[in-house]
Design a protein around this motif. Structure first.
Motif, PDB file in Angstrom:
ATOM      1  N   ALA A 254     111.844  43.244  96.104  1.00 23.97           N
ATOM      2  CA  ALA A 254     110.710  43.665  96.928  1.00 23.97           C
ATOM      3  C   ALA A 254     111.173  44.398  98.181  1.00 23.97           C
ATOM      4  O   ALA A 254     110.578  45.395  98.599  1.00 23.97           O
ATOM      5  CB  ALA A 254     109.862  42.448  97.303  1.00 23.97           C
ATOM      6  N   VAL A 255     112.239  43.921  98.790  1.00 24.17           N
ATOM      7  CA  VAL A 255     112.751  44.550 100.013  1.00 24.17           C
ATOM      8  C   VAL A 255     113.253  45.960  99.737  1.00 24.17           C
ATOM      9  O   VAL A 255     113.126  46.860 100.577  1.00 24.17           O
ATOM     10  CB  VAL A 255     113.887  43.684 100.613  1.00 24.17           C
ATOM     11  N   ARG A 256     113.784  46.190  98.555  1.00 22.59           N
ATOM     12  CA  ARG A 256     114.411  47.479  98.256  1.00 22.59           C
ATOM     13  C   ARG A 256     113.427  48.518  97.722  1.00 22.59           C
ATOM     14  O   ARG A 256     113.823  49.641  97.391  1.00 22.59           O
ATOM     15  CB  ARG A 256     115.567  47.267  97.272  1.00 22.59           C
ATOM     16  N   GLU A 257     112.156  48.177  97.663  1.00 26.08           N
ATOM     17  CA  GLU A 257     111.161  49.164  97.256  1.00 26.08           C
ATOM     18  C   GLU A 257     110.813  50.098  98.410  1.00 26.08           C
ATOM     19  O   GLU A 257     110.957  49.749  99.583  1.00 26.08           O
ATOM     20  CB  GLU A 257     109.901  48.463  96.754  1.00 26.08           C
ATOM     21  N   ALA A 258     110.346  51.304  98.061  1.00 27.86           N
ATOM     22  CA  ALA A 258     109.864  52.258  99.054  1.00 27.86           C
ATOM     23  C   ALA A 258     108.539  51.742  99.633  1.00 27.86           C
ATOM     24  O   ALA A 258     107.860  50.922  99.001  1.00 27.86           O
ATOM     25  CB  ALA A 258     109.684  53.628  98.406  1.00 27.86           C
TER      26      ALA A 258
END
Length: 584
Positions: A254-258
């Protein structure tokens, strides 16, 4: 910084509070009300079960654990697990916390640091683009805002040391409510109805969509099977189930999504460690007030109280214009010092003893009557004058107090930072945006670094400052705390002064108007101040404006003897929220 009691310190504490006792006797008369009710050598030991928290479902979950013979820390695990479900706008498994613990068997007070940490790949320029700070809303909604959550780890550490019941038995109510559903409260319903920000991310849109295709509202039933699965895994696997494996992978994903993906990794999660920091305690009147050390801002609460003891106007009571003006001016001094000096002590030398040095405190208090605008930070002994701070600290926090049958007590402030944190979800819970508590501008034009600049593995400064109150014998007599972003320090000290100086009940103290003086302005619950008081304050230069930060959510209790001579809990829950305070 010390644990209480320690034999080598008892004589020092006794002398300090003995002098304070004389001052408090004078203060009670000046306030025109009953003197603060302190414990005496004949007072029975303060015991629970007692729970005060921001949602009745969480309070009941904590009381159920206490009824089974659980400790205060056992109940804290259950309370946090339920709060993360029913009050997700304020705290949760994806956030962090500071806990103060009183151990009745030893008399020790300990501070536990479950503050989030920046990823190993973070840099001081985390929130800069093209050399300029990001807009705050853009930073919050980005993946960059999420630090490694610490709430689960700090609860696991404290429960391993002070728990009585098995860890796996503490999550049943949270799992049941998540599977069967709970009724959306008016406060949660109001935040769900927001038309922008974290309430409207793709994660929040999916979570708050009812089975009929309409957005949930107050009175609807909200189910969260993903959260039920997560707490079941936590119950079975301990904190390792959170920091390694499926849950950790979902957090990182989730953190690494745009937009603006973050750099948090599974290695960051696996490496997280909570810290047992001891407690920072100082005498105040006939009491001893204990708070967490930095990166908590508890030292600022103690500094303001120390200045208040040297300010006669403070004791005149809640109907006094002079008292409110003095309170505001002392806050300006306190906030100026806090903003300049408090940060993660592993990265910056925080002059804790200097900020509380009696000569420095006296010099700062003497400046209060002369202030006509924002105060400048002082030069405490041992302080290194760093760059100006550019930290913004929004809403999204909760506080609870628990006392068990043995007299052990927990005062814990817990947060996901902004409302619904970053707006991103993993494994059924919202992720924090705690890294926006760092200074967006890491340096000033001449190159001096900000104490609260971003660095790998660093913990952002926090205004959270849960309080434990002892009597002059070192016995536990009370606890309180509040959410409120930067205003936490004003809310906590208002409550402490009202209860300990003005002899008010906890409920009445919490209901008093809030006044926050940080910088040039004066934020307040303007509608709670009578018109005559507002006019009198304005004539003294204290022009009240609606408070721009998160409002208070004070919860707490103090052990007192009632008019019938019986000792018991005087508990309170801030009427600005939905909490309750219950003795079982």
């Amino acid at each position: 910084m010390f644990l209480v009691p320690q034999p080598a310190l008892r004589s020092v504490i006794a002398l300090a509070v003995g002098v304070a006792l004389i001052l408090t006797g004078c203060a009670a008369g000046a306030a025109g009300g009953p003197p603060p009710a302190a414990a005496t050598p004949q007072a029975p030991q303060a015991r629970g079960p007692f729970v005060a928290a921001a949602n009745p479902l969480a309070v009941e979950a904590g009381l159920e654990v206490l009824r089974r013979g659980g400790s205060a820390v056992d109940a804290a695990v259950a309370v946090q697990a339920v709060l993360g479900l029913v009050e997700p706008q304020s705290s949760g498994l994806g956030g962090g916390a500071f806990m103060m613990l009183f151990d009745a068997s030893t008399g020790e007070v300990t501070g536990y640091d479950g503050r989030e940490t920046a990823p190993a790949a973070a840099s001081p320029e985390l929130f800069l683009e093209d050399g300029r700070p990001l807009a705050f809303g853009d930073a919050v909604l980005s993946g960059r805002s999420t630090g490694t959550p610490g709430a689960v780890a700090v609860l696991a550490m404290a429960q391993a040391e002070h728990g009585v019941l098995p860890w796996h038995s503490l999550f049943a109510e949270a799992e049941r409510l998540a599977r069967d559903g709970f009724v959306v409260s008016p406060r949660l319903g109001g935040f769900i109805a927001a038309t922008r920000g974290q309430a409207r991310t793709r994660w929040a849109e999916a979570y708050f969509m009812g089975p009929d295709g309409e957005r949930l509202k107050t009175g609807d039933v909200l189910r969260n099977p993903a959260y039920a699965e997560t707490v079941a895994e936590l119950a079975a696997g301990g904190s390792d189930a959170f920091y390694r494996g499926r849950i950790a992978r979902e957090i990182v994903s989730a953190v690494r999504e745009a937009p603006r993906p973050g750099a948090l990794t599974e290695a960051d999660l696996a490496a997280y460690e909570p810290i047992e920091r001891g407690a920072l305690c100082r005498p105040y009147r006939i009491y001893i007030v204990c708070v967490p050390p930095p990166p908590s801002s508890g030292v600022a609460v103690l500094q303001l109280l120390a200045m208040a003891e040297l300010t006669p106007d403070i004791v005149e009571g809640p109907d006094s214009v002079d008292a409110w003006v003095a309170f505001a001016q002392l806050q300006r001094l306190m906030y100026a010092d806090r903003d300049r000096y408090v940060a993660d002590p592993a990265f910056v030398g925080v002059p804790v003893q200097g900020l509380l040095d009696p000569n420095y405190v006296a010099a700062r208090a003497a400046q209060a009557p002369t202030l006509v605008a924002a105060a400048e930070p002082g030069f405490p002994p041992g302080g290194v004058f760093t760059g100006p701070d550019a930290t913004m600290e929004p809403a999204g926090t909760s506080h609870f107090v628990i006392v068990d049958a043995a007299g052990n007590a927990v005062s814990m402030t817990t947060t996901v930072e902004s409302v619904f944190g970053s707006g991103r979800m993993a494994a059924g819970f919202f992720l924090n945006n705690q890294l926006t508590d760092f200074s967006f501008a890491p340096r000033r034009p001449d190159g001096a670094p900000a104490a609260n600049a971003v660095a790998p593995g660093k913990r952002p400064r926090s205004s959270m400052a849960p309080v434990i109150i002892l009597d002059r014998e070192g016995r536990f007599v009370g606890a309180l705390g509040s959410p409120g972003g930067t205003s936490i320090l004003a809310y906590n000290t208002k409550a402490l002064v009202a209860v300990l100086d003005w002899g008010m009940s906890m409920e009445a103290a919490f209901a008093l108007p809030n006044l926050v003086a940080r910088g040039d302005g004066f934020g307040a619950d303007t509608e709670r101040f009578p018109a005559a008081m507002r006019e009198a304050l304005a004539a003294r230069g204290v022009v009240l404006r609606p408070n721009a930060s998160e409002n208070s959510g004070l919860h707490g209790a103090i052990w007192r003897r009632g008019s019938d001579g019986v000792w018991g809990w005087d508990g309170g829950a801030d009427d600005r929220r939905e909490g309750v305070a219950r003795v079982d």
